[in-house]
Write an enzyme that holds these catalytic residues in place. Structure first.
Site, PDB file in Angstrom:
ATOM      1  N   ASN A   9      25.984   9.803 -46.274  1.00  0.00           N
ATOM      2  CA  ASN A   9      24.946  10.530 -45.544  1.00  0.00           C
ATOM      3  C   ASN A   9      25.469  10.768 -44.135  1.00  0.00           C
ATOM      4  O   ASN A   9      25.531   9.842 -43.334  1.00  0.00           O
ATOM      5  CB  ASN A   9      23.657   9.699 -45.523  1.00  0.00           C
ATOM      6  CG  ASN A   9      22.581  10.328 -44.657  1.00  0.00           C
ATOM      7  OD1 ASN A   9      22.706  11.460 -44.212  1.00  0.00           O
ATOM      8  ND2 ASN A   9      21.505   9.579 -44.419  1.00  0.00           N
ATOM      9  N   TRP A  10      25.857  11.998 -43.866  1.00  0.00           N
ATOM     10  CA  TRP A  10      26.494  12.311 -42.578  1.00  0.00           C
ATOM     11  C   TRP A  10      25.479  12.404 -41.444  1.00  0.00           C
ATOM     12  O   TRP A  10      25.860  12.505 -40.284  1.00  0.00           O
ATOM     13  CB  TRP A  10      27.275  13.624 -42.672  1.00  0.00           C
ATOM     14  CG  TRP A  10      28.401  13.604 -43.666  1.00  0.00           C
ATOM     15  CD1 TRP A  10      28.778  12.559 -44.487  1.00  0.00           C
ATOM     16  CD2 TRP A  10      29.311  14.677 -43.957  1.00  0.00           C
ATOM     17  NE1 TRP A  10      29.855  12.932 -45.256  1.00  0.00           N
ATOM     18  CE2 TRP A  10      30.200  14.221 -44.957  1.00  0.00           C
ATOM     19  CE3 TRP A  10      29.447  15.979 -43.483  1.00  0.00           C
ATOM     20  CZ2 TRP A  10      31.220  15.031 -45.480  1.00  0.00           C
ATOM     21  CZ3 TRP A  10      30.458  16.775 -43.993  1.00  0.00           C
ATOM     22  CH2 TRP A  10      31.344  16.307 -44.978  1.00  0.00           C
ATOM     23  N   LYS A  11      24.201  12.450 -41.786  1.00  0.00           N
ATOM     24  CA  LYS A  11      23.142  12.599 -40.776  1.00  0.00           C
ATOM     25  C   LYS A  11      23.447  13.807 -39.878  1.00  0.00           C
ATOM     26  O   LYS A  11      23.990  14.800 -40.377  1.00  0.00           O
ATOM     27  CB  LYS A  11      22.963  11.288 -39.994  1.00  0.00           C
ATOM     28  CG  LYS A  11      22.769  10.100 -40.958  1.00  0.00           C
ATOM     29  CD  LYS A  11      22.325   8.829 -40.312  1.00  0.00           C
ATOM     30  CE  LYS A  11      22.172   7.749 -41.383  1.00  0.00           C
ATOM     31  NZ  LYS A  11      21.668   6.499 -40.860  1.00  0.00           N
ATOM     32  N   HIS A  92      14.400   9.335 -46.734  1.00  0.00           N
ATOM     33  CA  HIS A  92      15.236   8.487 -45.879  1.00  0.00           C
ATOM     34  C   HIS A  92      14.357   7.888 -44.769  1.00  0.00           C
ATOM     35  O   HIS A  92      13.433   8.542 -44.276  1.00  0.00           O
ATOM     36  CB  HIS A  92      16.379   9.305 -45.273  1.00  0.00           C
ATOM     37  CG  HIS A  92      17.386   8.423 -44.598  1.00  0.00           C
ATOM     38  ND1 HIS A  92      17.178   7.944 -43.326  1.00  0.00           N
ATOM     39  CD2 HIS A  92      18.551   7.894 -45.033  1.00  0.00           C
ATOM     40  CE1 HIS A  92      18.207   7.160 -43.007  1.00  0.00           C
ATOM     41  NE2 HIS A  92      19.053   7.112 -44.018  1.00  0.00           N
ATOM     42  N   GLU A  94      14.776   7.558 -41.729  1.00  0.00           N
ATOM     43  CA  GLU A  94      14.700   8.362 -40.500  1.00  0.00           C
ATOM     44  C   GLU A  94      13.723   9.532 -40.672  1.00  0.00           C
ATOM     45  O   GLU A  94      13.065   9.942 -39.724  1.00  0.00           O
ATOM     46  CB  GLU A  94      16.106   8.840 -40.103  1.00  0.00           C
ATOM     47  CG  GLU A  94      16.923   7.670 -39.563  1.00  0.00           C
ATOM     48  CD  GLU A  94      18.408   7.714 -39.850  1.00  0.00           C
ATOM     49  OE1 GLU A  94      18.959   8.800 -40.092  1.00  0.00           O
ATOM     50  OE2 GLU A  94      19.029   6.626 -39.834  1.00  0.00           O
ATOM     51  N   GLU A 164      17.475   0.768 -48.523  1.00  0.00           N
ATOM     52  CA  GLU A 164      18.069   0.728 -47.189  1.00  0.00           C
ATOM     53  C   GLU A 164      17.134  -0.019 -46.244  1.00  0.00           C
ATOM     54  O   GLU A 164      16.196   0.591 -45.696  1.00  0.00           O
ATOM     55  CB  GLU A 164      18.285   2.150 -46.659  1.00  0.00           C
ATOM     56  CG  GLU A 164      19.186   2.996 -47.538  1.00  0.00           C
ATOM     57  CD  GLU A 164      19.766   4.174 -46.755  1.00  0.00           C
ATOM     58  OE1 GLU A 164      20.972   4.156 -46.509  1.00  0.00           O
ATOM     59  OE2 GLU A 164      19.011   5.072 -46.382  1.00  0.00           O
ATOM     60  N   GLY A 170      22.572   1.452 -39.157  1.00  0.00           N
ATOM     61  CA  GLY A 170      23.192   1.789 -37.878  1.00  0.00           C
ATOM     62  C   GLY A 170      23.230   0.640 -36.889  1.00  0.00           C
ATOM     63  O   GLY A 170      23.514   0.844 -35.710  1.00  0.00           O
ATOM     64  N   SER A 210      24.629  -0.287 -42.759  1.00  0.00           N
ATOM     65  CA  SER A 210      25.849  -0.910 -42.228  1.00  0.00           C
ATOM     66  C   SER A 210      26.807  -1.352 -43.329  1.00  0.00           C
ATOM     67  O   SER A 210      27.516  -2.355 -43.184  1.00  0.00           O
ATOM     68  CB  SER A 210      25.514  -2.073 -41.287  1.00  0.00           C
ATOM     69  OG  SER A 210      24.758  -1.600 -40.182  1.00  0.00           O
ATOM     70  N   GLY A 231      26.241   5.551 -44.119  1.00  0.00           N
ATOM     71  CA  GLY A 231      26.064   6.409 -42.947  1.00  0.00           C
ATOM     72  C   GLY A 231      27.353   6.481 -42.144  1.00  0.00           C
ATOM     73  O   GLY A 231      28.295   7.185 -42.515  1.00  0.00           O
ATOM     74  N   GLY A 232      27.421   5.710 -41.072  1.00  0.00           N
ATOM     75  CA  GLY A 232      28.550   5.768 -40.133  1.00  0.00           C
ATOM     76  C   GLY A 232      29.921   5.730 -40.792  1.00  0.00           C
ATOM     77  O   GLY A 232      30.814   6.523 -40.446  1.00  0.00           O
TER      78      GLY A 232
END
Ligand code: 13P
Length: 247
Positions: A9-11, A92, A94, A164, A170, A210, A231-232
């Site tokens: 997930n590149w956000k 998600h 967010e 999640e 994050g 993470s 993510g990251g």
């Protein structure tokens, strides 16, 4: 058996050149045919990333449930499909917390995807205060019951669920493999209760929060963890491919 999946997930990260370079680099490095790899770039880049996908399943981080019309800023399933997108995230954390997406809205998105025959990853997970209160299982179960478990068995068996925990997203503070396995096992048991064992075994349950190249092996070795929503660490080809290789 549930598919093994590693999804990135590149956000709201990367520009078009970075996005193309990332998918090309992952394609060059990744040799695993037993793992389904997915990428969720910003919707704007889905066409370009899908053009380079070479077996990677590309999709959007969000969509709107209506087919078309006056919904400024939104994208519809048919539009995603028309540029090569095959899947989307729904719910998600967010989207829930920053953009106020409710269980009722997420249920409408789930229903729209199912009726269009469009794949999705349904995201769930508790915030820190719920984890601290020890009521995370009730919380996540309620999220699933509100927006997913109304589906018939034939639809649910194709669904991918991502657990999640919000406190792990994050933050660099990943859930331990015991915490992940405990929740994943609970999710699978609720699918057994609402449907049956066979259906529960077909649903892939991914961990997110993470997850990186250093902890993926331990997380993926848990019997009920079928992969990760990253993510990251999905923004760098080396790290993402090392995660894929952790199976
Ligand atoms: P991080 O891997 O950056 O914690 O993000 C997880 C996530 O939200 C994936 O959807």
């Amino acid at each position: 058996m549930a598919q093994k999946i590693v999804a990135g997930n590149w956000k709201m990260n990367l520009n078009l050149n970075d996005a193309k370079a990332l998918v090309q680099n992952v394609n060059q490095q990744n040799k695993r045919e037993d793992v389904t790899v997915m990428m969720f770039p910003p919707a704007l880049f889905v066409a370009d990333v899908a053009a380079e996908s070479n077996g990677i399943k590309v999709g959007t981080q969000n969509f709107y449930f209506e087919e078309k019309g006056a919904f400024t800023g939104e994208v519809a399933i048919d539009q995603i499909r028309s540029v090569g997108g095959e899947i989307a995230l729904i719910g998600h954390s967010e989207r829930r917390s920053i953009f106020g997406e409710s269980d009722a809205l997420l249920k409408q998105k789930v229903d729209a995807a199912v009726s269009a025959g469009f794949d999705f990853i349904f995201c769930c997970g508790e915030p820190l205060e719920i984890r601290e209160a020890g009521t995370q299982e009730e919380y996540v179960k309620a999220q699933l019951e509100a927006a997913l478990f109304h589906l018939p068995k034939e639809a649910v068996q194709d669904v991918v669920i991502a657990y999640e925990p919000v406190w792990a997203i994050g933050t660099g503070k990943t859930a331990t493999s015991d915490q992940a396995e405990e929740m994943h096992a609970a999710i699978r048991s609720w699918i057994v209760d609402s449907y049956d064992q066979d259906t529960a075994e077909k649903v892939s349950i991914l961990y997110g929060g993470s997850c990186n190249e250093n902890n993926a092996k331990e997380l993926f070795s848990c019997p009920n963890v079928d992969g990760g929503l990253i993510g990251g660490a999905s923004l760098k080809a080396d790290a993402f491919c090392a995660i894929i290789d952790s199976f």
